[in-house]
Design a protein around this motif. Sequence first.
Motif, PDB file in Angstrom:
ATOM      1  N   SER A  41     -69.342 -24.045-109.282  1.00 28.61           N
ATOM      2  CA  SER A  41     -70.209 -25.218-109.142  1.00 28.61           C
ATOM      3  C   SER A  41     -69.823 -26.072-107.935  1.00 28.61           C
ATOM      4  O   SER A  41     -70.686 -26.494-107.169  1.00 28.61           O
ATOM      5  CB  SER A  41     -70.163 -26.064-110.420  1.00 28.61           C
ATOM      6  OG  SER A  41     -70.735 -25.355-111.502  1.00 28.61           O
ATOM      7  N   ILE A  42     -68.519 -26.315-107.756  1.00 29.11           N
ATOM      8  CA  ILE A  42     -68.104 -27.228-106.685  1.00 29.11           C
ATOM      9  C   ILE A  42     -68.157 -26.603-105.302  1.00 29.11           C
ATOM     10  O   ILE A  42     -68.262 -27.318-104.315  1.00 29.11           O
ATOM     11  CB  ILE A  42     -66.712 -27.854-106.940  1.00 29.11           C
ATOM     12  CG1 ILE A  42     -65.606 -26.802-106.977  1.00 29.11           C
ATOM     13  CG2 ILE A  42     -66.746 -28.695-108.220  1.00 29.11           C
ATOM     14  CD1 ILE A  42     -64.198 -27.366-107.068  1.00 29.11           C
ATOM     15  N   VAL A  43     -68.082 -25.270-105.211  1.00 30.61           N
ATOM     16  CA  VAL A  43     -68.116 -24.669-103.876  1.00 30.61           C
ATOM     17  C   VAL A  43     -69.484 -24.124-103.490  1.00 30.61           C
ATOM     18  O   VAL A  43     -69.764 -23.959-102.300  1.00 30.61           O
ATOM     19  CB  VAL A  43     -67.039 -23.568-103.677  1.00 30.61           C
ATOM     20  CG1 VAL A  43     -65.649 -24.136-103.856  1.00 30.61           C
ATOM     21  CG2 VAL A  43     -67.280 -22.379-104.554  1.00 30.61           C
ATOM     22  N   ALA A  44     -70.358 -23.861-104.473  1.00 36.02           N
ATOM     23  CA  ALA A  44     -71.600 -23.172-104.121  1.00 36.02           C
ATOM     24  C   ALA A  44     -72.871 -23.747-104.748  1.00 36.02           C
ATOM     25  O   ALA A  44     -73.949 -23.407-104.293  1.00 36.02           O
ATOM     26  CB  ALA A  44     -71.483 -21.697-104.499  1.00 36.02           C
ATOM     27  N   ILE A  45     -72.770 -24.576-105.762  1.00 39.76           N
ATOM     28  CA  ILE A  45     -73.984 -24.959-106.491  1.00 39.76           C
ATOM     29  C   ILE A  45     -74.374 -26.416-106.266  1.00 39.76           C
ATOM     30  O   ILE A  45     -75.530 -26.704-105.981  1.00 39.76           O
ATOM     31  CB  ILE A  45     -73.839 -24.635-107.993  1.00 39.76           C
ATOM     32  CG1 ILE A  45     -73.657 -23.120-108.169  1.00 39.76           C
ATOM     33  CG2 ILE A  45     -75.048 -25.141-108.779  1.00 39.76           C
ATOM     34  CD1 ILE A  45     -73.313 -22.659-109.554  1.00 39.76           C
ATOM     35  N   VAL A  46     -73.434 -27.339-106.401  1.00 42.52           N
ATOM     36  CA  VAL A  46     -73.773 -28.755-106.224  1.00 42.52           C
ATOM     37  C   VAL A  46     -73.235 -29.264-104.889  1.00 42.52           C
ATOM     38  O   VAL A  46     -72.285 -28.710-104.340  1.00 42.52           O
ATOM     39  CB  VAL A  46     -73.223 -29.656-107.374  1.00 42.52           C
ATOM     40  CG1 VAL A  46     -73.789 -29.219-108.713  1.00 42.52           C
ATOM     41  CG2 VAL A  46     -71.718 -29.674-107.410  1.00 42.52           C
ATOM     42  N   GLU A  47     -73.854 -30.314-104.396  1.00 43.15           N
ATOM     43  CA  GLU A  47     -73.372 -30.957-103.172  1.00 43.15           C
ATOM     44  C   GLU A  47     -72.304 -31.970-103.571  1.00 43.15           C
ATOM     45  O   GLU A  47     -72.606 -32.992-104.179  1.00 43.15           O
ATOM     46  CB  GLU A  47     -74.522 -31.657-102.445  1.00 43.15           C
ATOM     47  CG  GLU A  47     -74.104 -32.299-101.143  1.00 43.15           C
ATOM     48  CD  GLU A  47     -73.556 -31.310-100.117  1.00 43.15           C
ATOM     49  OE1 GLU A  47     -72.615 -31.674 -99.389  1.00 43.15           O
ATOM     50  OE2 GLU A  47     -74.057 -30.172-100.035  1.00 43.15           O
ATOM     51  N   MET A  48     -71.071 -31.646-103.263  1.00 46.05           N
ATOM     52  CA  MET A  48     -69.960 -32.528-103.623  1.00 46.05           C
ATOM     53  C   MET A  48     -69.839 -33.661-102.610  1.00 46.05           C
ATOM     54  O   MET A  48     -70.183 -33.493-101.435  1.00 46.05           O
ATOM     55  CB  MET A  48     -68.661 -31.727-103.663  1.00 46.05           C
ATOM     56  CG  MET A  48     -68.589 -30.721-104.792  1.00 46.05           C
ATOM     57  SD  MET A  48     -68.374 -31.497-106.410  1.00 46.05           S
ATOM     58  CE  MET A  48     -66.642 -31.966-106.315  1.00 46.05           C
ATOM     59  N   PRO A  49     -69.321 -34.810-103.077  1.00 47.27           N
ATOM     60  CA  PRO A  49     -69.078 -35.905-102.131  1.00 47.27           C
ATOM     61  C   PRO A  49     -67.942 -35.518-101.178  1.00 47.27           C
ATOM     62  O   PRO A  49     -67.160 -34.613-101.484  1.00 47.27           O
ATOM     63  CB  PRO A  49     -68.665 -37.062-103.042  1.00 47.27           C
ATOM     64  CG  PRO A  49     -68.098 -36.407-104.259  1.00 47.27           C
ATOM     65  CD  PRO A  49     -68.892 -35.144-104.444  1.00 47.27           C
ATOM     66  N   PRO A  50     -67.852 -36.212-100.033  1.00 50.39           N
ATOM     67  CA  PRO A  50     -66.756 -35.911 -99.101  1.00 50.39           C
ATOM     68  C   PRO A  50     -65.376 -36.042 -99.757  1.00 50.39           C
ATOM     69  O   PRO A  50     -64.488 -35.247 -99.486  1.00 50.39           O
ATOM     70  CB  PRO A  50     -66.945 -36.940 -97.989  1.00 50.39           C
ATOM     71  CG  PRO A  50     -68.405 -37.268 -98.031  1.00 50.39           C
ATOM     72  CD  PRO A  50     -68.783 -37.194 -99.480  1.00 50.39           C
ATOM     73  N   VAL A  51     -65.231 -37.047-100.625  1.00 51.25           N
ATOM     74  CA  VAL A  51     -63.972 -37.238-101.344  1.00 51.25           C
ATOM     75  C   VAL A  51     -64.294 -37.536-102.801  1.00 51.25           C
ATOM     76  O   VAL A  51     -65.066 -38.442-103.102  1.00 51.25           O
ATOM     77  CB  VAL A  51     -63.131 -38.399-100.759  1.00 51.25           C
ATOM     78  CG1 VAL A  51     -61.842 -38.583-101.554  1.00 51.25           C
ATOM     79  CG2 VAL A  51     -62.820 -38.152 -99.290  1.00 51.25           C
ATOM     80  N   LEU A  52     -63.692 -36.764-103.689  1.00 46.28           N
ATOM     81  CA  LEU A  52     -63.799 -37.017-105.127  1.00 46.28           C
ATOM     82  C   LEU A  52     -62.427 -37.439-105.615  1.00 46.28           C
ATOM     83  O   LEU A  52     -61.477 -36.666-105.533  1.00 46.28           O
ATOM     84  CB  LEU A  52     -64.262 -35.769-105.868  1.00 46.28           C
ATOM     85  CG  LEU A  52     -64.294 -35.902-107.394  1.00 46.28           C
ATOM     86  CD1 LEU A  52     -65.340 -36.929-107.828  1.00 46.28           C
ATOM     87  CD2 LEU A  52     -64.550 -34.555-108.050  1.00 46.28           C
ATOM     88  N   THR A  53     -62.331 -38.676-106.087  1.00 45.26           N
ATOM     89  CA  THR A  53     -61.071 -39.190-106.610  1.00 45.26           C
ATOM     90  C   THR A  53     -61.137 -39.220-108.128  1.00 45.26           C
ATOM     91  O   THR A  53     -62.120 -39.690-108.697  1.00 45.26           O
ATOM     92  CB  THR A  53     -60.800 -40.615-106.086  1.00 45.26           C
ATOM     93  OG1 THR A  53     -60.738 -40.571-104.663  1.00 45.26           O
ATOM     94  CG2 THR A  53     -59.489 -41.161-106.621  1.00 45.26           C
ATOM     95  N   MET A  54     -60.102 -38.711-108.769  1.00 48.24           N
ATOM     96  CA  MET A  54     -59.996 -38.770-110.225  1.00 48.24           C
ATOM     97  C   MET A  54     -58.885 -39.749-110.564  1.00 48.24           C
ATOM     98  O   MET A  54     -57.750 -39.570-110.128  1.00 48.24           O
ATOM     99  CB  MET A  54     -59.708 -37.385-110.791  1.00 48.24           C
ATOM    100  CG  MET A  54     -60.898 -36.463-110.693  1.00 48.24           C
ATOM    101  SD  MET A  54     -60.502 -34.759-111.108  1.00 48.24           S
ATOM    102  CE  MET A  54     -60.442 -34.044-109.460  1.00 48.24           C
ATOM    103  N   LYS A  55     -59.257 -40.796-111.311  1.00 45.90           N
ATOM    104  CA  LYS A  55     -58.248 -41.800-111.668  1.00 45.90           C
ATOM    105  C   LYS A  55     -58.016 -41.778-113.175  1.00 45.90           C
ATOM    106  O   LYS A  55     -58.828 -41.266-113.940  1.00 45.90           O
ATOM    107  CB  LYS A  55     -58.677 -43.189-111.190  1.00 45.90           C
ATOM    108  CG  LYS A  55     -59.876 -43.767-111.908  1.00 45.90           C
ATOM    109  CD  LYS A  55     -60.174 -45.179-111.414  1.00 45.90           C
ATOM    110  CE  LYS A  55     -61.259 -45.803-112.288  1.00 45.90           C
ATOM    111  NZ  LYS A  55     -61.496 -47.189-111.967  1.00 45.90           N
TER     112      LYS A  55
END
Length: 90
Positions: A41-55
Amino acid sequence: MLIMTLDLTGITSKVALHQLFKEQLGFEEWYGPSWDAFWDSIVAIVEMPPVLTMKNWEEFARCCPRDMEILRQVIQDYEEEMRPKRMVLG
């Protein structure tokens, strides 16, 4: 630079984490709690944001140490594969 933040407060299982990913990142309806599906999903299906932060991920790490280890590896692999996009633990 667009930074998206996911708050993992209260996430204490792999299923709950993947449900959060599905809802917040707009994954396909068929998406289930699988690290392989997450990667696809994260590499081929959805457009990920430039930076995803998990807090607030520490509770998840305590409850699910094996899955946290996998998540850390995914983050590392993602940075190598998708640079300049990245995921970080904040």
